[in-house]
Design an enzyme around this catalytic site. Structure first.
Site, mmCIF file in Angstrom:
data_model
loop_
_atom_site.group_PDB
_atom_site.id
_atom_site.type_symbol
_atom_site.label_atom_id
_atom_site.label_comp_id
_atom_site.label_asym_id
_atom_site.label_seq_id
_atom_site.Cartn_x
_atom_site.Cartn_y
_atom_site.Cartn_z
ATOM 1 N N ASP A 192 -40.892 -6.610 6.692
ATOM 2 C CA ASP A 192 -39.948 -6.366 7.783
ATOM 3 C C ASP A 192 -39.886 -4.891 8.152
ATOM 4 O O ASP A 192 -40.451 -4.032 7.456
ATOM 5 C CB ASP A 192 -38.547 -6.886 7.410
ATOM 6 C CG ASP A 192 -38.100 -6.458 6.017
ATOM 7 O OD1 ASP A 192 -38.733 -5.551 5.431
ATOM 8 O OD2 ASP A 192 -37.130 -7.027 5.514
ATOM 9 N N ASN A 252 -26.213 -11.209 0.475
ATOM 10 C CA ASN A 252 -25.865 -12.447 1.191
ATOM 11 C C ASN A 252 -26.993 -13.489 1.127
ATOM 12 O O ASN A 252 -26.954 -14.479 1.827
ATOM 13 C CB ASN A 252 -25.501 -12.134 2.652
ATOM 14 C CG ASN A 252 -26.682 -11.587 3.458
ATOM 15 O OD1 ASN A 252 -27.781 -11.429 2.930
ATOM 16 N ND2 ASN A 252 -26.459 -11.308 4.726
ATOM 17 N N HIS A 299 -30.190 -12.981 1.875
ATOM 18 C CA HIS A 299 -31.314 -12.852 2.797
ATOM 19 C C HIS A 299 -32.605 -12.511 2.051
ATOM 20 O O HIS A 299 -32.594 -11.845 1.025
ATOM 21 C CB HIS A 299 -31.011 -11.876 3.951
ATOM 22 C CG HIS A 299 -30.995 -10.428 3.600
ATOM 23 N ND1 HIS A 299 -30.314 -9.493 4.335
ATOM 24 C CD2 HIS A 299 -31.592 -9.712 2.596
ATOM 25 C CE1 HIS A 299 -30.501 -8.300 3.814
ATOM 26 N NE2 HIS A 299 -31.257 -8.404 2.764
ATOM 27 N N GLU A 332 -31.380 -13.667 7.753
ATOM 28 C CA GLU A 332 -29.963 -13.667 7.401
ATOM 29 C C GLU A 332 -29.427 -15.101 7.302
ATOM 30 O O GLU A 332 -30.070 -16.044 7.773
ATOM 31 C CB GLU A 332 -29.186 -12.911 8.494
ATOM 32 C CG GLU A 332 -29.598 -11.441 8.635
ATOM 33 C CD GLU A 332 -28.987 -10.530 7.577
ATOM 34 O OE1 GLU A 332 -28.995 -10.882 6.385
ATOM 35 O OE2 GLU A 332 -28.520 -9.439 7.951
HETATM 36 P P1 PGA Z 1 -32.160 -3.797 -2.366
HETATM 37 O O1 PGA Z 1 -32.240 -4.663 -1.041
HETATM 38 O O2 PGA Z 1 -33.471 -3.979 -3.073
HETATM 39 O O3 PGA Z 1 -31.975 -2.383 -1.880
HETATM 40 O O4 PGA Z 1 -31.008 -4.323 -3.158
HETATM 41 C C1 PGA Z 1 -32.695 -5.969 -1.115
HETATM 42 C C2 PGA Z 1 -32.616 -6.640 0.241
HETATM 43 O O5 PGA Z 1 -31.667 -6.374 0.991
HETATM 44 O O6 PGA Z 1 -33.491 -7.472 0.526
#
Ligand code: PGA
Length: 245
Positions: free
Chosen positions: A67, A136, A138, A143
């Site tokens: 992404d 959450n 995702h 999302e």
């Molecule tokens: P993080 O983010 O590795 O910084 O916890 C993970 C994500 O949001 O996919």
């Protein structure tokens, strides 16, 4: 789903790097889907070390990133392009032409997304997809309330994600509100998937991902439908899951 519980972040990074290395040993020109975020940083450091010690060779490896923020230039220090080059690609012997990243400042989103999917297909498909997970649920920037069959597309970020990721920006206004992401359909076509999570903050969502109902409200729970997923979690992230065993 195979769940591997490790002691701490160091072991998680080591184990993830080991799975990547094994994949390259099996197939030198493996195609990887790669993730950004704080979770895989240790894995990248470990892979750089292994590459510098000539224990893994990236010269034939192909990568596709999951992404990118929409609206951030490549040079923006918070762009995922910047992250990947600075924290990984520039330190290893990968060929520039084998690296694929989404362009967050494209003038033609539809074309960018279709071309990305085509490139993945032409490369033979993703052999191993690395994922982090948002609080959450995702994966990539898919999302909650995702549709299951999505390809690479533009998404509006949820308030929770904007809040969580704004910690990397000087203020929440600077944080992009949209992103381009591989879809759930793209991710589910990967032959193997590893999902990494560490820390207490991820404990609730890890429990839901592993043994909660499969629901579009927790996008990662959909991975229960994939036949080759390894979840690597440290003891803190596994704490709610373990307490149920
Ligand atoms: P993080 O983010 O590795 O910084 O916890 C993970 C994500 O949001 O996919």
């Amino acid at each position: 789903m195979k769940v591997v519980i490790v002691k701490d972040y160091h072991e998680l990074s080591f184990k993830a790097a080991q799975l990547i290395t094994e994949q390259i040993t099996k197939k030198r020109n493996s195609v990887f889907g790669l993730a950004t975020g704080s979770t895989p940083e240790g894995m990248y450091k470990e892979l750089i070390r292994l590459n510098q010690e000539a224990k893994v060779d990236f010269s034939q490896v192909i990568t596709f990133n999951l992404d990118e923020y929409y609206g951030l230039s490549l040079e923006h220090p918070q762009s995922y392009y910047f992250f990947m080059w600075n924290k990984f690609f520039k330190h290893i012997n990968i060929k520039k032409e084998n690296i694929h990243l989404l362009n967050g400042i494209t003038e033609n989103i539809d074309k960018e997304c279709v071309q990305y999917e085509d490139l993945i297909k032409k490369s033979g498909g993703i052999d191993l997809q690395v994922l982090g997970i948002g609080d959450n649920g995702h994966i990539g920037f898919n999302e909650p309330d995702i549709s299951l069959n999505t390809q690479t597309h533009l998404v509006n970020l949820r308030a929770k994600t904007i809040q969580a990721n704004s910690r990397f920006f000087s203020n929440v206004q600077e944080m992009p509100k949209q992103a381009i992401t591989m879809g759930i359909g793209t991710i589910m076509r990967a032959k193997n998937i590893i999902l990494l999570a560490n820390g207490k903050r991820k404990a609730r969502v890890i429990k839901k991902t592993i043994d909660g109902p499969i629901t579009t409200k927790v996008p990662a729970s959909v991975l229960q439908l994939h036949n080759d997923v390894t979840i690597i979690v440290d003891q803190e992230a596994a704490s709610q899951f373990i307490s149920q065993q």
